[in-house]
Design a protein around this motif. Structure first.
Motif, short mmCIF file in Angstrom:
data_model
loop_
_atom_site.label_atom_id
_atom_site.label_comp_id
_atom_site.label_asym_id
_atom_site.label_seq_id
_atom_site.Cartn_x
_atom_site.Cartn_y
_atom_site.Cartn_z
N ARG A 34 -2.83 5.09 5.99
CA ARG A 34 -3.36 6.05 6.80
C ARG A 34 -4.88 5.89 6.68
NH1 ARG A 34 0.86 8.78 5.11
NH2 ARG A 34 0.04 9.87 3.47
N GLN A 35 -5.58 5.65 5.36
CA GLN A 35 -7.11 5.17 5.24
C GLN A 35 -7.19 4.32 6.13
OE1 GLN A 35 -7.80 5.38 1.15
NE2 GLN A 35 -7.69 7.85 0.84
N SER A 72 -0.79 6.92 1.87
CA SER A 72 -2.30 7.36 2.08
C SER A 72 -3.02 6.20 2.41
CB SER A 72 -2.64 8.16 0.68
OG SER A 72 -3.78 8.67 0.76
N GLN A 73 -2.82 5.32 1.71
CA GLN A 73 -3.87 3.80 1.74
C GLN A 73 -3.65 3.50 3.17
OE1 GLN A 73 -2.33 1.67 -1.74
NE2 GLN A 73 -4.24 2.32 -2.73
N SER A 113 1.03 -1.22 -0.04
CA SER A 113 -0.11 0.14 0.10
C SER A 113 0.94 1.20 -0.15
CB SER A 113 -0.87 0.08 1.12
OG SER A 113 -1.80 -1.05 1.31
N VAL A 150 -7.56 4.76 9.74
CA VAL A 150 -8.91 5.69 9.95
C VAL A 150 -10.23 4.48 9.99
CG1 VAL A 150 -10.77 7.25 8.92
CG2 VAL A 150 -8.22 7.85 9.11
N THR A 151 -10.19 3.62 9.03
CA THR A 151 -11.12 2.74 9.26
C THR A 151 -11.32 2.16 10.09
OG1 THR A 151 -11.06 2.43 6.63
CG2 THR A 151 -12.19 0.76 7.77
#
Length: 169
Positions: free
Chosen positions: A121-122, A118-119, A115, A125-126
């Protein structure tokens, strides 16, 4: 109903054998007198209201009401092996009811192999929004390097300064 449950466990020895959620299987709530009375016949399933994990201490308190039997006070609910914990969450940890977030750490490490930052970190967050991360700060502390690996590159491009160097701090 809840405080009367604790009062019943103080008065009646056989009431101490049941958790709050199991209590209605043997006892009946009488709303007019606001007391629990021993069930004469039949059986009932207890019901406890849903509490979202983001509700903090309420959530952990609810978990404990399924486990702790015969509590006579709020302190009893937070006591494990003679030690009274400050919070319901700490009590859940002491009982081993909460994971150590190993599954989230492992998922980040595995995702980091393919990944982008940015992916990743997303993904975190999930986890924070939809999963039961018990210690978000520890999750960050154990994975911050993977989550911020692309920050220098992004800042160099954004500022058009390829020689930019950022410290860990």
């Amino acid at each position: 109903m809840f405080t009367q449950w604790m009062e019943s466990t103080t008065k009646y020895e056989n009431a101490r054998e049941l958790s709050y959620t199991d209590f209605p299987t043997k006892w009946v709530w009488h709303s007019q007198s606001k007391t629990w009375k021993r069930r004469k016949s039949g059986k009932c399933i207890g019901h406890i209201f849903y509490v979202h994990p983001s509700s903090g201490e309420r959530f952990y308190h609810r978990i404990l009401l399924h486990i702790v039997k015969g509590a006579q006070s709020f302190e009893d609910i937070r006591t494990v092996n003679g030690v009274t914990y400050e919070t319901y969450k700490a009590t859940c940890y002491a009982l081993g009811l909460l994971d150590k977030d190993e599954e989230w750490h492992e998922a980040i490490v595995q995702a980091a192999q393919w990944s982008t930052g940015s992916q990743l970190r997303q993904l975190v967050v999930t986890f924070l929004l939809f999963c039961e991360v018990s210690d978000p700060l520890k999750l960050w502390e154990n994975n911050w390097d993977l989550l911020s690996e692309d920050i220098m590159y992004r800042q160099q491009k954004l500022l058009n300064f390829p020689k930019l160097r950022l410290t860990e701090a």
